[in-house]
Scaffold this motif. Structure first.
Motif, mmCIF file in Angstrom:
data_model
loop_
_atom_site.group_PDB
_atom_site.id
_atom_site.type_symbol
_atom_site.label_atom_id
_atom_site.label_comp_id
_atom_site.label_asym_id
_atom_site.label_seq_id
_atom_site.Cartn_x
_atom_site.Cartn_y
_atom_site.Cartn_z
ATOM 1 N N PHE A 11 -29.914 -16.176 58.414
ATOM 2 C CA PHE A 11 -30.410 -16.300 60.018
ATOM 3 C C PHE A 11 -29.668 -14.810 60.746
ATOM 4 O O PHE A 11 -29.284 -14.955 61.785
ATOM 5 C CB PHE A 11 -29.623 -17.512 60.839
ATOM 6 C CG PHE A 11 -30.238 -18.790 60.219
ATOM 7 C CD1 PHE A 11 -31.520 -19.344 60.973
ATOM 8 C CD2 PHE A 11 -29.209 -19.479 59.217
ATOM 9 C CE1 PHE A 11 -32.007 -20.330 60.497
ATOM 10 C CE2 PHE A 11 -29.969 -20.771 59.149
ATOM 11 C CZ PHE A 11 -31.439 -21.142 59.477
ATOM 12 N N ASN A 38 -30.471 -6.862 70.178
ATOM 13 C CA ASN A 38 -30.233 -8.139 69.960
ATOM 14 C C ASN A 38 -29.107 -8.059 68.648
ATOM 15 O O ASN A 38 -28.533 -8.957 68.522
ATOM 16 C CB ASN A 38 -31.140 -8.891 69.808
ATOM 17 C CG ASN A 38 -32.346 -8.413 68.876
ATOM 18 O OD1 ASN A 38 -32.314 -7.390 68.524
ATOM 19 N ND2 ASN A 38 -33.257 -9.484 68.471
ATOM 20 N N ALA A 39 -29.503 -7.019 67.888
ATOM 21 C CA ALA A 39 -28.749 -6.839 66.572
ATOM 22 C C ALA A 39 -27.431 -6.309 66.768
ATOM 23 O O ALA A 39 -27.027 -5.647 67.841
ATOM 24 C CB ALA A 39 -29.683 -5.923 65.500
ATOM 25 N N ILE A 122 -34.046 -21.181 73.467
ATOM 26 C CA ILE A 122 -33.895 -20.433 72.060
ATOM 27 C C ILE A 122 -32.567 -20.137 72.022
ATOM 28 O O ILE A 122 -32.209 -20.048 70.704
ATOM 29 C CB ILE A 122 -34.835 -19.314 72.226
ATOM 30 C CG1 ILE A 122 -36.327 -19.452 72.662
ATOM 31 C CG2 ILE A 122 -34.823 -18.600 70.722
ATOM 32 C CD1 ILE A 122 -37.080 -20.327 72.014
ATOM 33 N N SER A 124 -31.360 -17.329 73.154
ATOM 34 C CA SER A 124 -31.523 -15.706 72.857
ATOM 35 C C SER A 124 -30.626 -15.111 73.178
ATOM 36 O O SER A 124 -29.782 -15.546 73.936
ATOM 37 C CB SER A 124 -32.989 -15.354 73.508
ATOM 38 O OG SER A 124 -32.708 -14.907 74.967
ATOM 39 N N LYS A 126 -30.510 -12.921 75.296
ATOM 40 C CA LYS A 126 -30.777 -12.239 76.553
ATOM 41 C C LYS A 126 -30.788 -10.909 76.694
ATOM 42 O O LYS A 126 -30.672 -10.207 77.748
ATOM 43 C CB LYS A 126 -29.787 -12.801 77.443
ATOM 44 C CG LYS A 126 -29.777 -14.306 77.602
ATOM 45 C CD LYS A 126 -29.268 -14.880 78.763
ATOM 46 C CE LYS A 126 -29.223 -16.262 78.811
ATOM 47 N NZ LYS A 126 -28.019 -17.064 79.308
ATOM 48 N N GLN A 233 -31.734 -8.829 62.282
ATOM 49 C CA GLN A 233 -31.744 -10.339 62.192
ATOM 50 C C GLN A 233 -31.968 -10.723 60.573
ATOM 51 O O GLN A 233 -31.522 -9.999 59.586
ATOM 52 C CB GLN A 233 -33.054 -10.856 62.894
ATOM 53 C CG GLN A 233 -32.582 -10.656 64.289
ATOM 54 C CD GLN A 233 -32.834 -9.119 64.879
ATOM 55 O OE1 GLN A 233 -33.940 -8.642 64.728
ATOM 56 N NE2 GLN A 233 -31.927 -8.780 65.642
ATOM 57 N N LEU A 237 -35.183 -15.804 60.933
ATOM 58 C CA LEU A 237 -35.541 -15.504 62.459
ATOM 59 C C LEU A 237 -36.668 -15.034 62.433
ATOM 60 O O LEU A 237 -37.222 -14.535 63.523
ATOM 61 C CB LEU A 237 -34.273 -14.937 62.714
ATOM 62 C CG LEU A 237 -32.904 -15.753 63.207
ATOM 63 C CD1 LEU A 237 -32.030 -14.716 63.595
ATOM 64 C CD2 LEU A 237 -33.197 -16.835 64.158
ATOM 65 N N THR A 248 -36.591 -14.876 66.436
ATOM 66 C CA THR A 248 -36.648 -13.524 67.176
ATOM 67 C C THR A 248 -38.245 -13.030 67.062
ATOM 68 O O THR A 248 -38.882 -13.831 66.617
ATOM 69 C CB THR A 248 -35.856 -12.420 66.720
ATOM 70 O OG1 THR A 248 -35.614 -11.548 67.757
ATOM 71 C CG2 THR A 248 -36.314 -11.717 65.288
ATOM 72 N N VAL A 280 -26.608 -18.196 65.229
ATOM 73 C CA VAL A 280 -26.516 -18.182 66.396
ATOM 74 C C VAL A 280 -27.432 -18.592 67.168
ATOM 75 O O VAL A 280 -28.569 -18.381 66.809
ATOM 76 C CB VAL A 280 -25.652 -16.937 67.154
ATOM 77 C CG1 VAL A 280 -23.936 -16.585 66.620
ATOM 78 C CG2 VAL A 280 -26.522 -15.584 66.558
ATOM 79 N N GLY A 281 -27.252 -19.153 68.388
ATOM 80 C CA GLY A 281 -28.655 -19.645 69.162
ATOM 81 C C GLY A 281 -28.791 -21.001 68.619
ATOM 82 O O GLY A 281 -28.447 -21.509 67.548
ATOM 83 N N ALA A 282 -29.994 -21.429 69.171
ATOM 84 C CA ALA A 282 -30.497 -22.813 68.696
ATOM 85 C C ALA A 282 -31.320 -22.977 67.777
ATOM 86 O O ALA A 282 -31.830 -21.694 67.243
ATOM 87 C CB ALA A 282 -31.104 -23.328 70.063
ATOM 88 N N ARG A 310 -20.909 -14.835 70.804
ATOM 89 C CA ARG A 310 -20.945 -16.286 70.800
ATOM 90 C C ARG A 310 -20.425 -16.832 69.366
ATOM 91 O O ARG A 310 -20.593 -16.194 68.325
ATOM 92 C CB ARG A 310 -22.408 -16.801 70.915
ATOM 93 C CG ARG A 310 -23.002 -16.479 72.314
ATOM 94 C CD ARG A 310 -24.283 -16.912 72.170
ATOM 95 N NE ARG A 310 -25.310 -16.177 71.542
ATOM 96 C CZ ARG A 310 -26.704 -16.370 71.454
ATOM 97 N NH1 ARG A 310 -27.272 -17.205 71.823
ATOM 98 N NH2 ARG A 310 -27.362 -15.696 70.602
HETATM 99 P P1 IMP Z 1 -33.548 -12.732 70.562
HETATM 100 O O1 IMP Z 1 -33.792 -11.899 69.386
HETATM 101 O O2 IMP Z 1 -32.773 -12.256 71.541
HETATM 102 O O3 IMP Z 1 -34.849 -13.186 71.455
HETATM 103 O O4 IMP Z 1 -33.072 -14.367 70.164
HETATM 104 C C1 IMP Z 1 -33.978 -15.204 69.335
HETATM 105 C C2 IMP Z 1 -33.233 -15.765 68.434
HETATM 106 O O5 IMP Z 1 -32.619 -15.129 67.420
HETATM 107 C C3 IMP Z 1 -31.542 -16.399 68.908
HETATM 108 O O6 IMP Z 1 -31.328 -17.626 68.173
HETATM 109 C C4 IMP Z 1 -30.627 -15.369 68.488
HETATM 110 O O7 IMP Z 1 -29.473 -15.906 68.483
HETATM 111 C C5 IMP Z 1 -31.074 -14.840 67.427
HETATM 112 N N1 IMP Z 1 -30.814 -13.255 66.997
HETATM 113 C C6 IMP Z 1 -31.370 -12.320 67.291
HETATM 114 N N2 IMP Z 1 -30.614 -11.293 66.980
HETATM 115 C C7 IMP Z 1 -29.696 -11.738 66.174
HETATM 116 C C8 IMP Z 1 -28.772 -11.028 65.047
HETATM 117 O O8 IMP Z 1 -28.631 -9.775 65.284
HETATM 118 N N3 IMP Z 1 -28.065 -11.916 64.576
HETATM 119 C C9 IMP Z 1 -28.050 -13.174 64.710
HETATM 120 N N4 IMP Z 1 -28.827 -13.980 65.609
HETATM 121 C C10 IMP Z 1 -29.599 -13.142 66.249
#
Ligand code: IMP
Length: 428
Positions: A11, A38-39, A122, A124, A126, A233, A237, A248, A280-282, A310
């Protein structure tokens, strides 16, 4: 070496950054192919800890060509910070002109959607990732190439009544379902001129790096050079193969490289998996430990998000998930990170299958939500692994853990991480 792909097999947060930092040493080109701010890749170099979000880990090596491909979504503020870092290390950066930019409005919409989803949010980051990719597929992104002129940026944002369309989301903000202070944006997301000014304020630092990244990659490969493609990611994911909707919005498998760079054959595809998965996340996580054993893993492994801070959910190694990851992503070998964190653990288990679930069943959200893991108890070990540099130096129980992964996934474990430093990895 040729074309090498590094993917997260779980994940995200598997420690890919460290592995690609190590392999980048022998690469001529290091390319990031998907995801955005996000990464978070954490690298420990000497006494320095560096967190990267957008540029590939090759920037920490002098004289590498580092690429951000058209499949990445780019947060300009993060980008210019990391460009400064690349300059410090003396490495070069090439950005694709078609790479979409994450706009203030995307961040706002990400936050609004999360609030609107309530209990089904989700989780996310954000960072505006989902909305930025939506605009890409709607063929209306502002791209890095547009930064060459404010008129280009304005043209995209006014075409097809773009801003007016965003008013739906904005009305939720005004309706106070979400307060603007809760949204992490630098300018009023609905203000056209402010948005253009903000984007253009980065232009002189970004535009000199823009070029033809796909030509660079293909030329390098044809010239027999080594190109490392760095994923963000993880497979679980991935927009297709992950537990939708808790995923994602990009392609986290080697398909992401093929789709965006047009490279279809690889010399190595390395799946990076942590010795214990985290999320992380739901979203479903069948082997999650919601008790003090999970707390213990979080504490030992410092499992807090690089991007959002988080706490990460922690669990036992999930072999059915690794088998699916391997099957759908092109992974040919695994690197197992953070094996040292399992030292001294009293109860060490792994999930070898889900009860009454056929192994080829696609691990959709509902399958995972109902999955009952079958656990195998593994012998633990007490020896400190951090100084081991050869496989045979590992205690027998640690080797048994690795060999079980190989047997159960039908692939080799080519590398094992035993600490955060660049040299704390043993290759077989
Ligand atoms: P988003 O990519 O911000 O839209 O998030 C969507 C989902 O992917 C959420 O559960 C985030 O916690 C997870 N996520 C996004 N980027 C990462 C990462 O780099 N590491 C771990 N989880 C991630």
């Amino acid at each position: 070496m040729g074309a090498i792909v590094i993917l997260g097999a779980q994940f995200g947060d598997e420690g890919k950054g460290k592995i690609s930092d190590v392999l980048a040493k022998d690469a001529h080109v290091v390319a990031r192919f998907q995801g955005g701010g996000n990464a978070g890749h954490t690298l420990v170099i000497g006494d320095r800890t560096i967190a990267l979000h957008l540029l590939p880990s090759g920037i920490c090596h002098e004289d590498k060509m580092n690429i951000v491909g058209p499949g990445v979504v780019c947060d300009l503020e993060v980008l210019v910070q990391e460009l400064a870092l690349a300059r410090e290390f003396g490495s070069r950066v090439l950005l694709d002109e078609q790479t979409p930019i994450v706009l203030p409005i995307h961040r706002m919409m990400d936050a609004v959607r999360e609030v609107a989803l309530g209990a089904r949010a989700i989780g996310s980051t954000k960072r505006g990732i989902g909305p930025a990719y939506s605009d890409f597929w709607l063929r209306r992104s502002v791209t890095l190439g547009d930064l060459r002129s404010a008129d280009s940026v304005r043209a995209v944002l006014t075409r097809g009544r773009y801003m007016e369309e965003m008013f739906g989301a904005w009305s939720l903000v005004r309706g106070e379902q979400i307060r603007i202070e809760q949204v992490d944006v630098r300018v009023h997301p609905m203000h056209l001129d402010d948005t253009i000014d903000l984007l253009m304020s980065f232009a002189d630092r970004v535009v000199p790096h823009i070029g033809d990244t796909r030509a660079c990659v293909h030329r390098a490969l044809d010239d027999g050079k080594n190109v490392l493609f760095e994923g963000a990611q993880g497979v679980m994911l991935d927009a297709y193969h992950g537990s939708r909707p808790f995923v994602t919005s990009s392609l986290c498998t080697s398909a992401g490289v093929s789709a965006t760079f047009g490279v279809h054959t690889f010399d190595r595809v390395i799946g990076v998996a942590k010795a214990y998965p985290t999320r992380v996340g739901a979203g479903p996580f069948p082997t999650e430990l919601q008790d003090e054993r999970g707390e213990e893993l979080r504490r030992r492994g410092h499992e807090f998000g690089t991007t959002t801070g988080r706490p990460r959910r922690c669990g036992y190694l999930d072999l059915p998930a690794l088998r699916q990851a391997r099957r759908v992503s092109g992974i040919e070998e695994f690197v197992i990170t953070k094996l040292d964190i399992l030292t001294d653990l009293e109860d060490l288990f792994v999930c070898d299958h889900y009860i009454d679930v056929d192994d080829y069943t696609t691990l959709t959200c509902s399958v995972l939500e109902n999955a009952k893991p079958h656990l195998l108890r593994m012998p633990g070990w007490n020896e400190d692994l951090s100084n081991c540099r050869h496989y045979k130096e590992l205690p027998a129980a640690a080797r048994a853990y690795i060999e079980l992964i190989e047997k159960q996934t039908g692939t080799v474990v080519s590398g094992i991480g035993v600490g955060a430093e660049r040299n704390q990895i043993l290759w077989r």
